[in-house]
Design a protein around this motif. Sequence first.
Motif, PDB file in Angstrom:
ATOM      1  N   GLY A  57       0.260  -0.871   0.277  1.00 47.05           N
ATOM      2  CA  GLY A  57      -0.037   0.130   0.421  1.00 47.05           C
ATOM      3  C   GLY A  57       0.393   1.133  -0.144  1.00 47.05           C
ATOM      4  N   ASP A  58       1.739   1.378  -0.261  1.00 46.37           N
ATOM      5  CA  ASP A  58       2.770   2.083  -0.405  1.00 46.37           C
ATOM      6  C   ASP A  58       2.764   2.464  -1.550  1.00 46.37           C
ATOM      7  N   ALA A  59       3.013   3.877  -1.842  1.00 48.30           N
ATOM      8  CA  ALA A  59       3.112   4.681  -3.202  1.00 48.30           C
ATOM      9  C   ALA A  59       4.436   4.358  -3.627  1.00 48.30           C
ATOM     10  N   ALA A  60       5.416   3.800  -2.899  1.00 48.92           N
ATOM     11  CA  ALA A  60       6.829   4.443  -3.380  1.00 48.92           C
ATOM     12  C   ALA A  60       7.528   3.278  -3.850  1.00 48.92           C
ATOM     13  N   TYR A  61       6.619   1.872  -2.680  1.00 44.01           N
ATOM     14  CA  TYR A  61       7.454  -0.128  -2.614  1.00 44.01           C
ATOM     15  C   TYR A  61       7.661  -0.117  -4.458  1.00 44.01           C
ATOM     16  N   VAL A  62       6.532   0.173  -5.704  1.00 42.54           N
ATOM     17  CA  VAL A  62       6.630  -0.748  -6.751  1.00 42.54           C
ATOM     18  C   VAL A  62       7.859   0.394  -7.085  1.00 42.54           C
ATOM     19  N   PRO A  63       8.020   1.510  -7.439  1.00 43.53           N
ATOM     20  CA  PRO A  63       8.515   2.119  -7.830  1.00 43.53           C
ATOM     21  C   PRO A  63      10.060   2.168  -7.611  1.00 43.53           C
ATOM     22  N   GLN A 339      10.588   9.709  -1.327  1.00 46.19           N
ATOM     23  CA  GLN A 339      11.506  10.508  -0.887  1.00 46.19           C
ATOM     24  C   GLN A 339      12.145  11.095   0.411  1.00 46.19           C
ATOM     25  N   GLY A 340      12.724  10.386   0.332  1.00 43.65           N
ATOM     26  CA  GLY A 340      13.740  11.602   1.896  1.00 43.65           C
ATOM     27  C   GLY A 340      12.981  11.033   3.299  1.00 43.65           C
ATOM     28  N   GLN A 341      13.344  10.185   3.493  1.00 44.86           N
ATOM     29  CA  GLN A 341      12.814   8.988   4.878  1.00 44.86           C
ATOM     30  C   GLN A 341      13.118   7.575   4.387  1.00 44.86           C
ATOM     31  N   LEU A 342      13.611   7.506   3.015  1.00 44.13           N
ATOM     32  CA  LEU A 342      14.926   6.440   4.255  1.00 44.13           C
ATOM     33  C   LEU A 342      16.271   6.825   4.720  1.00 44.13           C
ATOM     34  N   PHE A 343      16.803   5.344   5.660  1.00 39.18           N
ATOM     35  CA  PHE A 343      17.381   5.758   5.658  1.00 39.18           C
ATOM     36  C   PHE A 343      19.765   5.882   4.870  1.00 39.18           C
ATOM     37  N   GLU A 344      20.011   6.640   5.354  1.00 42.03           N
ATOM     38  CA  GLU A 344      20.679   7.549   4.132  1.00 42.03           C
ATOM     39  C   GLU A 344      20.520   7.160   2.801  1.00 42.03           C
ATOM     40  N   ASP A 345      19.128   7.243   2.466  1.00 41.55           N
ATOM     41  CA  ASP A 345      18.656   7.526   1.036  1.00 41.55           C
ATOM     42  C   ASP A 345      18.775   5.655   0.481  1.00 41.55           C
ATOM     43  N   ARG A 346      18.894   4.682   1.037  1.00 40.18           N
ATOM     44  CA  ARG A 346      18.528   3.827   1.023  1.00 40.18           C
ATOM     45  C   ARG A 346      18.977   2.689   1.688  1.00 40.18           C
TER      46      ARG A 346
END
Length: 392
Positions: A57-63, A339-346
């Motif tokens: 359900g997280d919009a960023a999961y599939v991308p 975007q912006g929520q990942l730890f160390e952008d990864r």
Amino acid sequence: MTRFALDRRALLGGAAAGISLAFAGRVSALSPAARPKLVVLIARGAMDGLSVTPPYGDAAYVPLRGGLAVPPPGQPDGALPLGEGFGLHPALTGLHGLYGRGQLRFAPAVALPVRIRSHFEAQDVLENGAATLRRREDGWLNRAIAAAGGRPLKGLSIGAQTPLILRGDAAVSSWSPGSQVRPDDRLALRLQDLYADDPLLGPNLMRGLATETQAEASGDGSVRRNDARALGEAVARLMTGAEGADVVAVSLDGWDTHAGQKAQLQTRLTGLDQLTTGLMTALGDDWRRTLVVAATEFGRTARANGTQGTDHGTASSLLLAGGALKRGGPVGDWPTLAQGQLFEDRDLRPTLDIRSVFKGVLRDHMGIDRAALDTRVFPDSAAEAPVLAGLA
């Protein structure tokens, strides 16, 4: 598409409500037939939480995941629904059945208290229960057995070597499928003579031989390689009866999926599912007093790499299953993959110290008090409260 109902308030609410367990008390004072059972499964190699409990359900999961993303429920090879925008990997059908009975919960974003991506160092921290590297030579599960007091709990490790999590002052047994060394074997007799006056090796040898005798009597000497369900049933038989183990640790290898992740995870998760099913089936009535924890040293990168795998990450999922578990939702906060929520952008950003979950389990299920958890079992950890609400 299922509406993504996850938000910070909802998950914090779930955590505050806590995982209420159906059993509590000073377990060591109870009779063997009434004491709770705890099984800790260690997925070595960094289990990919974004595949175990996919946040479809997280919009960023599939991308982010591309071809590694597990489709939503209802699609071919889709996730098994857990609600609130999360699913369970389609290989975990047995665990999903437990979810339907209110006997499965998960923490979607747990991590160690230190940020490291070395398997060996991270497994060391996971098992010794310290806040930093190389602080302890013993394991938190062994210290929990000692902290329970009263009549000693029976600890058992499954595998060729006792893992760090069960090493320490409390005496534990070990069993490895296929070893089948009998007390009257020539080698065993010689070792008994050799270790007769050794205060450490003598008792260890006798506990090992007693476990072998128990295993042989229960008929589990025929566990075939890669037969996870039979292994789960064999472990369960070593947990039942007056001499059955109360606390068990099992190591599961092979979770380092840098390439070809889909096929590897299908195999590993099928094994995890069958092992749990075997445990539940063979424990019989004891299942209602059992809690299973499946944890790993760290998660994997949010993005797929160029070989259809993922690399070493940070947060991952932790699974809780068993008849002693009360029905409930996700444990802990969900940071989102935006975007912006990942730890160390990864990596998936951690929202919960994994020790908080362990502490909750030990307090609410095994009856170990908070002071002992903060000082003996997880030294200098008073700032990390048990994540679960108490039962009292």
